[in-house]
Write an enzyme that holds these catalytic residues in place. Structure first.
Site, PDB file in Angstrom:
ATOM      1  N   GLY A  46      -2.312   0.153 -10.936  1.00  7.27           N
ATOM      2  CA  GLY A  46      -1.366   1.224 -11.215  1.00  7.27           C
ATOM      3  C   GLY A  46      -1.783   2.024 -12.434  1.00  7.27           C
ATOM      4  O   GLY A  46      -2.391   1.495 -13.363  1.00  7.27           O
TER       5      GLY A  46
ATOM      6  N   ASP B 200       3.434  -3.439 -17.714  1.00  7.90           N
ATOM      7  CA  ASP B 200       4.170  -4.702 -17.599  1.00  7.90           C
ATOM      8  C   ASP B 200       3.924  -5.649 -18.766  1.00  7.90           C
ATOM      9  O   ASP B 200       4.691  -6.596 -18.966  1.00  7.90           O
ATOM     10  CB  ASP B 200       3.803  -5.414 -16.298  1.00  7.90           C
ATOM     11  CG  ASP B 200       4.035  -4.556 -15.069  1.00  7.90           C
ATOM     12  OD1 ASP B 200       4.915  -3.678 -15.124  1.00  7.90           O
ATOM     13  OD2 ASP B 200       3.336  -4.758 -14.057  1.00  7.90           O
TER      14      ASP B 200
ATOM     15  N   GLN C 144       8.573   5.584 -15.644  1.00  2.00           N
ATOM     16  CA  GLN C 144       8.082   4.760 -16.755  1.00  2.00           C
ATOM     17  C   GLN C 144       6.564   4.826 -16.903  1.00  2.00           C
ATOM     18  O   GLN C 144       6.028   4.533 -17.964  1.00  2.00           O
ATOM     19  CB  GLN C 144       8.497   3.302 -16.540  1.00  2.00           C
ATOM     20  CG  GLN C 144       9.994   3.090 -16.595  1.00  2.00           C
ATOM     21  CD  GLN C 144      10.413   1.835 -15.844  1.00  2.00           C
ATOM     22  OE1 GLN C 144      10.534   0.776 -16.430  1.00  2.00           O
ATOM     23  NE2 GLN C 144      10.636   1.947 -14.542  1.00  2.00           N
ATOM     24  N   ARG C 145       5.864   5.182 -15.836  1.00  2.73           N
ATOM     25  CA  ARG C 145       4.405   5.244 -15.877  1.00  2.73           C
ATOM     26  C   ARG C 145       3.889   6.612 -16.315  1.00  2.73           C
ATOM     27  O   ARG C 145       2.748   6.734 -16.751  1.00  2.73           O
ATOM     28  CB  ARG C 145       3.825   4.976 -14.483  1.00  2.73           C
ATOM     29  CG  ARG C 145       3.991   3.593 -13.959  1.00  2.73           C
ATOM     30  CD  ARG C 145       3.134   3.438 -12.704  1.00  2.73           C
ATOM     31  NE  ARG C 145       3.293   2.153 -12.092  1.00  2.73           N
ATOM     32  CZ  ARG C 145       2.693   1.039 -12.505  1.00  2.73           C
ATOM     33  NH1 ARG C 145       1.900   1.097 -13.551  1.00  2.73           N
ATOM     34  NH2 ARG C 145       2.892  -0.098 -11.888  1.00  2.73           N
TER      35      ARG C 145
END
Length: 341
Positions: A10, A127, A273-274
């Site tokens: 990701g 994460d 959030q990314r």
């Protein structure tokens, strides 16, 4: 020496800062030539290689995402995957590879190192679940975004006297939920490492309403109720065998509304959030990681990953960081229990 750089898994804020640092130091101080591997391990399989020089990395420091593209392709999923990667590197005369990614990308890097391919790992993920390093870049930005969202949701929750459930990312680690929940003043924080008691959650919600404050519940996407199944929208898997998470927030809001008689709504932050520009800390950490990764290549210390330990960037063997994910310590979670309810 010609060095390849890839970003796998990701995307996250800070990837371009790491690429920039690698190229700037590698060219200016080590005399390396660089190429970029497009779209993570997919490019290594398909021979998608592009030039990567100093002009290519100018102006990319504040940009989110990655100029090289990314994917969740797993070359170990096919019998000839390692051979195809080796063929690509040989065809483009790539002597060493810097792989920037999370546990899956680094797991592939470790397997390639075992096969004799010269590779150095750089840990990134929102994460923060890569073992061996205190922090990964991308995490700080994600926490800041989630915290800002929680701050904004407090006012609308109070205006309508309703429970607001905020679902954040993190897969099977609760770092984003815990950090953003505490920073944002959430009344309930639920993480994957601690199966939650739904009755207790509803009691905390009722206690909040008793003092005429609307509760904010922050739940990690991988959180599960006690003696229950993980709640997901579908059961499909990615190339690394991971279930596609999301859905716990909607389920939890319905349960809270049914059990408390108070209206409850869900906000799923998801890929917000990314995205966007990386925080100052993520730019700083990604830059340090990139610089130290070049040092490892220059010293031919392959099969290693750069990592943050305290204030120092060190190297650890890739074989030691791919055996599992780094979760929230139960004692750390318990430390904040005084704020629940």
């Amino acid at each position: 020496m010609r060095v390849g750089v890839l970003t796998g898994g990701g995307d996250c804020p800070g990837l371009n800062a790491a690429i920039r640092a690698i190229v700037r130091k590698g060219v200016q101080e080590c005399g390396f030539e660089f190429v970029g591997v497009r779209d993570g391990w997919r490019g290594a399989l398909e021979g998608a290689i592009v030039p990567l020089d100093i002009p290519a990395v100018r102006g990319i420091l504040p940009r989110g995402g990655t100029i090289l593209g990314s994917s969740r392709t797993n070359p170990l999923g096919s019998e000839d995957g390692v051979a195809r990667v080796r063929e690509t590197l040989a065809a483009y005369e790539v002597d060493a590879l810097i792989a920037i990614g999370g546990e899956d990308t680094l797991g592939v890097a470790a397997a390639l190192a075992d096969e004799g391919i010269d590779v150095v790992g750089v840990p990134k993920t929102i994460d923060n679940d890569v073992t061996g390093t205190d922090y990964t870049f991308g995490f700080d930005t994600a926490v800041n975004i989630a915290t800002e969202a929680i701050d904004r949701l407090h006012t609308t929750a109070e205006s309508h006297t309703r429970t607001l459930v905020v679902e954040v990312m993190g897969r099977h680690a609760g770092w984003i939920a815990l950090h953003s929940g505490i920073a944002g003043g959430a009344n309930v924080i639920l993480i994957p490492e601690q199966p939650f008691d739904l009755d207790q959650v509803c009691e905390w919600v009722r206690d909040r309403f008793k003092i005429r404050y609307a509760p904010i519940v922050v739940v990690a996407e991988g959180a599960v109720p006690k003696a229950g199944q993980m709640v997901v929208k579908d059961s499909s898997l990615d190339e690394f065998g991971h279930v596609r998470l999301s859905g716990i927030g909607e389920w939890l809001a319905r349960e809270i509304a049914d059990r408390t008689g108070k209206e409850a709504r869900t906000t799923v932050l998801g890929h917000i959030q990314r995205g966007g520009t990386p925080s100052a800390f993520d730019r700083w950490l990604a830059t340090r990681f990139g610089l130290r990764a070049v040092d490892a290549v220059c010293e031919r210390d392959f099969g290693t990953m750069v990592a943050l330990r305290g204030a120092e960037v060190v190297r650890v063997p890739l074989s030691e960081v791919t055996g599992g994910t780094k979760g929230v310590d139960p004692a750390l979670y318990a430390e904040f229990g005084v704020f629940f309810g």
